[in-house]
Design an enzyme around this catalytic site. Sequence first.
Site, PDB file in Angstrom:
ATOM      1  N   HIS A  18       0.841  -1.212   0.000  1.00  0.00           N
ATOM      2  CA  HIS A  18       0.000   0.000   0.000  1.00  0.00           C
ATOM      3  C   HIS A  18       0.874   1.259   0.000  1.00  0.00           C
ATOM      4  O   HIS A  18       1.204   1.794   1.054  1.00  0.00           O
ATOM      5  CB  HIS A  18      -0.915  -0.028   1.230  1.00  0.00           C
ATOM      6  CG  HIS A  18      -1.967   1.048   1.261  1.00  0.00           C
ATOM      7  ND1 HIS A  18      -3.104   0.938   2.026  1.00  0.00           N
ATOM      8  CD2 HIS A  18      -2.058   2.250   0.648  1.00  0.00           C
ATOM      9  CE1 HIS A  18      -3.852   2.025   1.880  1.00  0.00           C
ATOM     10  NE2 HIS A  18      -3.226   2.845   1.055  1.00  0.00           N
ATOM     11  N   HIS A  20       1.583   5.196  -2.107  1.00  0.00           N
ATOM     12  CA  HIS A  20       1.129   6.238  -3.043  1.00  0.00           C
ATOM     13  C   HIS A  20       2.367   7.007  -3.499  1.00  0.00           C
ATOM     14  O   HIS A  20       2.834   7.883  -2.787  1.00  0.00           O
ATOM     15  CB  HIS A  20       0.173   7.209  -2.348  1.00  0.00           C
ATOM     16  CG  HIS A  20      -1.060   6.572  -1.778  1.00  0.00           C
ATOM     17  ND1 HIS A  20      -2.231   6.459  -2.481  1.00  0.00           N
ATOM     18  CD2 HIS A  20      -1.319   6.015  -0.568  1.00  0.00           C
ATOM     19  CE1 HIS A  20      -3.161   5.867  -1.735  1.00  0.00           C
ATOM     20  NE2 HIS A  20      -2.629   5.588  -0.560  1.00  0.00           N
ATOM     21  N   ASN A  52      -4.582   6.381  -7.118  1.00  0.00           N
ATOM     22  CA  ASN A  52      -5.068   7.773  -7.035  1.00  0.00           C
ATOM     23  C   ASN A  52      -3.994   8.759  -7.463  1.00  0.00           C
ATOM     24  O   ASN A  52      -3.730   9.756  -6.807  1.00  0.00           O
ATOM     25  CB  ASN A  52      -5.581   8.086  -5.626  1.00  0.00           C
ATOM     26  CG  ASN A  52      -4.525   7.951  -4.555  1.00  0.00           C
ATOM     27  OD1 ASN A  52      -3.572   7.184  -4.717  1.00  0.00           O
ATOM     28  ND2 ASN A  52      -4.671   8.670  -3.465  1.00  0.00           N
ATOM     29  N   HIS A 137     -11.122   1.100   0.559  1.00  0.00           N
ATOM     30  CA  HIS A 137     -10.936   2.184   1.525  1.00  0.00           C
ATOM     31  C   HIS A 137     -12.330   2.370   2.107  1.00  0.00           C
ATOM     32  O   HIS A 137     -13.196   2.980   1.476  1.00  0.00           O
ATOM     33  CB  HIS A 137     -10.432   3.444   0.818  1.00  0.00           C
ATOM     34  CG  HIS A 137     -10.339   4.653   1.710  1.00  0.00           C
ATOM     35  ND1 HIS A 137      -9.143   5.237   2.053  1.00  0.00           N
ATOM     36  CD2 HIS A 137     -11.296   5.382   2.332  1.00  0.00           C
ATOM     37  CE1 HIS A 137      -9.379   6.273   2.852  1.00  0.00           C
ATOM     38  NE2 HIS A 137     -10.680   6.384   3.030  1.00  0.00           N
ATOM     39  N   HIS A 186      -6.103  -0.287   5.611  1.00  0.00           N
ATOM     40  CA  HIS A 186      -5.957   0.499   6.858  1.00  0.00           C
ATOM     41  C   HIS A 186      -7.116   0.350   7.858  1.00  0.00           C
ATOM     42  O   HIS A 186      -7.880   1.284   8.078  1.00  0.00           O
ATOM     43  CB  HIS A 186      -5.637   1.970   6.584  1.00  0.00           C
ATOM     44  CG  HIS A 186      -6.376   2.649   5.452  1.00  0.00           C
ATOM     45  ND1 HIS A 186      -7.724   2.533   5.267  1.00  0.00           N
ATOM     46  CD2 HIS A 186      -5.922   3.471   4.470  1.00  0.00           C
ATOM     47  CE1 HIS A 186      -8.075   3.255   4.216  1.00  0.00           C
ATOM     48  NE2 HIS A 186      -6.992   3.824   3.708  1.00  0.00           N
ATOM     49  N   ASP A 257       0.584   2.574   3.674  1.00  0.00           N
ATOM     50  CA  ASP A 257      -0.208   3.710   3.211  1.00  0.00           C
ATOM     51  C   ASP A 257       0.702   4.940   3.057  1.00  0.00           C
ATOM     52  O   ASP A 257       0.313   6.061   3.376  1.00  0.00           O
ATOM     53  CB  ASP A 257      -1.374   4.006   4.171  1.00  0.00           C
ATOM     54  CG  ASP A 257      -2.398   4.953   3.575  1.00  0.00           C
ATOM     55  OD1 ASP A 257      -2.325   5.247   2.368  1.00  0.00           O
ATOM     56  OD2 ASP A 257      -3.271   5.417   4.336  1.00  0.00           O
ATOM     57  N   HIS A 261       3.015  14.188   1.408  1.00  0.00           N
ATOM     58  CA  HIS A 261       2.591  15.542   1.039  1.00  0.00           C
ATOM     59  C   HIS A 261       3.710  16.462   1.524  1.00  0.00           C
ATOM     60  O   HIS A 261       4.351  16.179   2.545  1.00  0.00           O
ATOM     61  CB  HIS A 261       1.278  15.919   1.720  1.00  0.00           C
ATOM     62  CG  HIS A 261       0.117  15.049   1.319  1.00  0.00           C
ATOM     63  ND1 HIS A 261      -0.486  15.120   0.088  1.00  0.00           N
ATOM     64  CD2 HIS A 261      -0.537  14.062   1.988  1.00  0.00           C
ATOM     65  CE1 HIS A 261      -1.477  14.234   0.007  1.00  0.00           C
ATOM     66  NE2 HIS A 261      -1.525  13.570   1.151  1.00  0.00           N
TER      67      HIS A 261
HETATM   68  C1  NCD Z   1      -3.913   8.826   0.895  1.00  0.00           C
HETATM   69  C2  NCD Z   1      -3.199   9.734  -0.097  1.00  0.00           C
HETATM   70  O1  NCD Z   1      -2.785  10.838   0.254  1.00  0.00           O
HETATM   71  O2  NCD Z   1      -3.035   9.316  -1.250  1.00  0.00           O
HETATM   72  N1  NCD Z   1      -4.223   9.608   2.049  1.00  0.00           N
HETATM   73  C3  NCD Z   1      -4.469   9.150   3.285  1.00  0.00           C
HETATM   74  O3  NCD Z   1      -4.781   9.965   4.152  1.00  0.00           O
HETATM   75  N2  NCD Z   1      -4.360   7.859   3.598  1.00  0.00           N
HETATM   76  C4  NCD Z   1      -5.114   8.213   0.262  1.00  0.00           C
HETATM   77  C5  NCD Z   1      -5.715   7.070   1.054  1.00  0.00           C
HETATM   78  O4  NCD Z   1      -5.107   6.019   1.242  1.00  0.00           O
HETATM   79  O5  NCD Z   1      -6.853   7.196   1.478  1.00  0.00           O
HETATM   80 ZN    ZN Z   2      -3.759   4.753   0.934  1.00  0.00          ZN
HETATM   81 ZN    ZN Z   3      -7.166   4.878   1.906  1.00  0.00          ZN
END
Ligand code: NCD
Ligand code: ZN
Ligand code: ZN
Length: 394
Positions: A18, A20, A52, A137, A186, A257, A261
Amino acid sequence: QVIEAEGLLVLPGFIDSHVHFRDPGGPHKEDFFSGTRAALAGGVTTVLDMPNTQPATDTREHLYEKAALLASKAVVDYGLYFGATDTNIEEAASLANEVAAMKLYMGSSTGSLLVTEFSPIYRHFKTFPLDKPLVVHAEDEQSLKYFGALGSQDHNQSRPPLSAQIALSRALAIAEKTGRVLHVAHTTTEREIELILEARQKGVRVTFEVTPLHLFLNEEDQHRLGNFGKVNPPLRSVSDQTALWRNFAAIDTIGTDHAPHTRAEKEQPYAQAPSGIPGVQTLLPLLFNATIEGKVTLAEIIQRCVVNPARIFGLKRKGALEVGKDADIVLIDPRQAYEITDQQMLSKCGWTPFAGTQVSGKIQQVFVRGVLAYAHDTCLAQPGSGKPVSYEAR
Ligand code: NCD
Ligand code: ZN
Ligand code: ZN
């Protein structure tokens, strides 16, 4: 090639199912090179990247464009998720063997992927190959809106456990009805774990993920971290956190996860600050340290970070070598202690909520498919050396 490993432990490379990595569309937060390099430094040799991105990985064309874009950047092996929309039901099913899993957002998070109506949710559950994981999710959009509308600045008040339970109950009921495999991303509360275990008892084919964030942090930390602790689902109460450890035996996978940012984005007012926290580089260090502290055993973490993800996602390689059996290896010095710092982080975001944490167990060397890729704080692998994984046909 002689490998000096006296006094070191040999672990299989971890699989983070998991992450991003923001490629394409968010290169100021992360790109596939910076993300996979952070993974490598943390002893993670395979990642599964979420859909995403921008554009979202929600059509055949977007999937192929993303795959082509990433090929020259990766330093660890990787797989991609496909993202469910209201309308891409047949398309998702037709691509099942080319992706790690389908991801369905029942509540909104970073990005635009969202499916809230019963009909498309049901059709995705029914149409996507039943033995191939569908990852949810499971936060409920209606209650997110309702509680969000209260205008609370307190993250935990505006995002009660309730929002996850409604969505999760729906997902479990539809999984039962359709007989499909479901993997819950999660999972954070005691009640959710109860719901999942009850469903399992009834024969529902459900597995679930817990993140290191929710294992190691709670709402007390949220106060200290401010927006740097803002995440979906939110950091929970000490009692929910304790429930995750108490139910450790039932947890199927630990995925990070990893959701970077930038500092500037996080430093905006609460309402504007995006949700998500990085974690791919600190997964193994935190869990390994937990074994040193006697909270869990090494075998238990390898089960959840290597064996189970490989099984659940049906990961294999061209040549039929299974992930975790193809010399993805981490050498770690169990006695070497150090402090986790922001400066060590190779993610482009450059921060970690675990800065200041003391851990035992320093990663010395990492091999990807038998090739030395990382040694003594230096990445040796060339971008493009990481390869896409392939999947058992299901
Ligand atoms: C994730 C993201 O920023 O891509 N953010 C988060 O708070 N977990 C998206 C997600 O997993 O929901
Ligand atoms: Zn995520
Ligand atoms: Zn998520």
